[in-house]
Design a protein around this motif. Structure first.
Motif, PDB file in Angstrom:
ATOM      1  N   PRO A   1      64.973  -2.061  29.438  1.00  0.00           N
ATOM      2  CA  PRO A   1      64.515  -2.643  28.288  1.00  0.00           C
ATOM      3  C   PRO A   1      63.826  -1.881  27.839  1.00  0.00           C
ATOM      4  O   PRO A   1      62.728  -1.123  28.019  1.00  0.00           O
ATOM      5  CB  PRO A   1      64.270  -3.987  28.739  1.00  0.00           C
ATOM      6  CG  PRO A   1      63.443  -4.306  30.335  1.00  0.00           C
ATOM      7  CD  PRO A   1      64.624  -3.365  31.236  1.00  0.00           C
ATOM      8  N   VAL A   2      63.166  -1.739  26.819  1.00  0.00           N
ATOM      9  CA  VAL A   2      62.287  -1.148  26.097  1.00  0.00           C
ATOM     10  C   VAL A   2      61.814  -2.185  25.204  1.00  0.00           C
ATOM     11  O   VAL A   2      61.587  -3.105  24.977  1.00  0.00           O
ATOM     12  CB  VAL A   2      62.908  -0.726  25.101  1.00  0.00           C
ATOM     13  CG1 VAL A   2      61.530   0.716  24.079  1.00  0.00           C
ATOM     14  CG2 VAL A   2      64.317   0.846  25.400  1.00  0.00           C
ATOM     15  N   PRO A   3      60.188  -1.757  25.953  1.00  0.00           N
ATOM     16  CA  PRO A   3      59.012  -3.070  25.659  1.00  0.00           C
ATOM     17  C   PRO A   3      58.981  -2.411  24.065  1.00  0.00           C
ATOM     18  O   PRO A   3      59.248  -1.705  23.191  1.00  0.00           O
ATOM     19  CB  PRO A   3      57.603  -2.753  25.811  1.00  0.00           C
ATOM     20  CG  PRO A   3      58.223  -1.339  26.460  1.00  0.00           C
ATOM     21  CD  PRO A   3      59.300  -0.803  26.747  1.00  0.00           C
ATOM     22  N   GLN A   4      58.733  -3.570  22.701  1.00  0.00           N
ATOM     23  CA  GLN A   4      58.647  -4.153  21.430  1.00  0.00           C
ATOM     24  C   GLN A   4      57.439  -5.260  20.637  1.00  0.00           C
ATOM     25  O   GLN A   4      56.833  -5.898  22.200  1.00  0.00           O
ATOM     26  CB  GLN A   4      59.996  -4.701  20.483  1.00  0.00           C
ATOM     27  CG  GLN A   4      60.761  -3.683  21.007  1.00  0.00           C
ATOM     28  CD  GLN A   4      62.633  -4.219  20.526  1.00  0.00           C
ATOM     29  OE1 GLN A   4      62.085  -4.893  19.595  1.00  0.00           O
ATOM     30  NE2 GLN A   4      63.906  -4.141  20.478  1.00  0.00           N
ATOM     31  N   ARG A   5      57.017  -4.444  20.154  1.00  0.00           N
ATOM     32  CA  ARG A   5      55.953  -5.340  19.861  1.00  0.00           C
ATOM     33  C   ARG A   5      56.174  -5.658  17.849  1.00  0.00           C
ATOM     34  O   ARG A   5      57.233  -4.747  17.338  1.00  0.00           O
ATOM     35  CB  ARG A   5      54.667  -4.218  19.970  1.00  0.00           C
ATOM     36  CG  ARG A   5      53.298  -5.013  19.173  1.00  0.00           C
ATOM     37  CD  ARG A   5      52.617  -4.097  19.762  1.00  0.00           C
ATOM     38  NE  ARG A   5      51.963  -4.421  20.722  1.00  0.00           N
ATOM     39  CZ  ARG A   5      50.898  -3.782  21.240  1.00  0.00           C
ATOM     40  NH1 ARG A   5      50.520  -3.257  20.690  1.00  0.00           N
ATOM     41  NH2 ARG A   5      51.188  -3.629  22.843  1.00  0.00           N
ATOM     42  N   GLU A   6      56.289  -6.586  17.637  1.00  0.00           N
ATOM     43  CA  GLU A   6      56.052  -7.045  16.778  1.00  0.00           C
ATOM     44  C   GLU A   6      54.351  -7.676  15.428  1.00  0.00           C
ATOM     45  O   GLU A   6      53.944  -8.236  16.414  1.00  0.00           O
ATOM     46  CB  GLU A   6      57.091  -8.807  16.238  1.00  0.00           C
ATOM     47  CG  GLU A   6      58.202  -8.528  16.753  1.00  0.00           C
ATOM     48  CD  GLU A   6      59.081  -9.963  16.488  1.00  0.00           C
ATOM     49  OE1 GLU A   6      58.245 -10.573  15.458  1.00  0.00           O
ATOM     50  OE2 GLU A   6      60.407 -10.240  16.886  1.00  0.00           O
TER      51      GLU A   6
END
Length: 52
Positions: free
Chosen positions: A31-36
């Motif tokens: 998984p690739v870290p994501q930030r909203e």
């Protein structure tokens, strides 16, 4: 055989490529870290005089 400093990046790229291919072959997904980011909208400022 002695490695030279200039060999580092091509070797790293090749190792990373082979590693990714093996993960894909085994069906492993990293998984690739994501930030909203949520930015609340504020009401427009009210002016005492109308714009002309």
């Amino acid at each position: 055989m002695r490695s030279l400093p200039g060999d580092f990046f091509p070797a790293r790229l090749e190792l990373t490529r082979r590693f990714k291919e093996r993960l894909d072959t085994e069906g492993i997904v990293v998984p690739v870290p994501q930030r909203e980011l949520h930015i609340p909208l504020r009401e427009p400022e009210r002016r005492s005089t109308p714009l002309l």
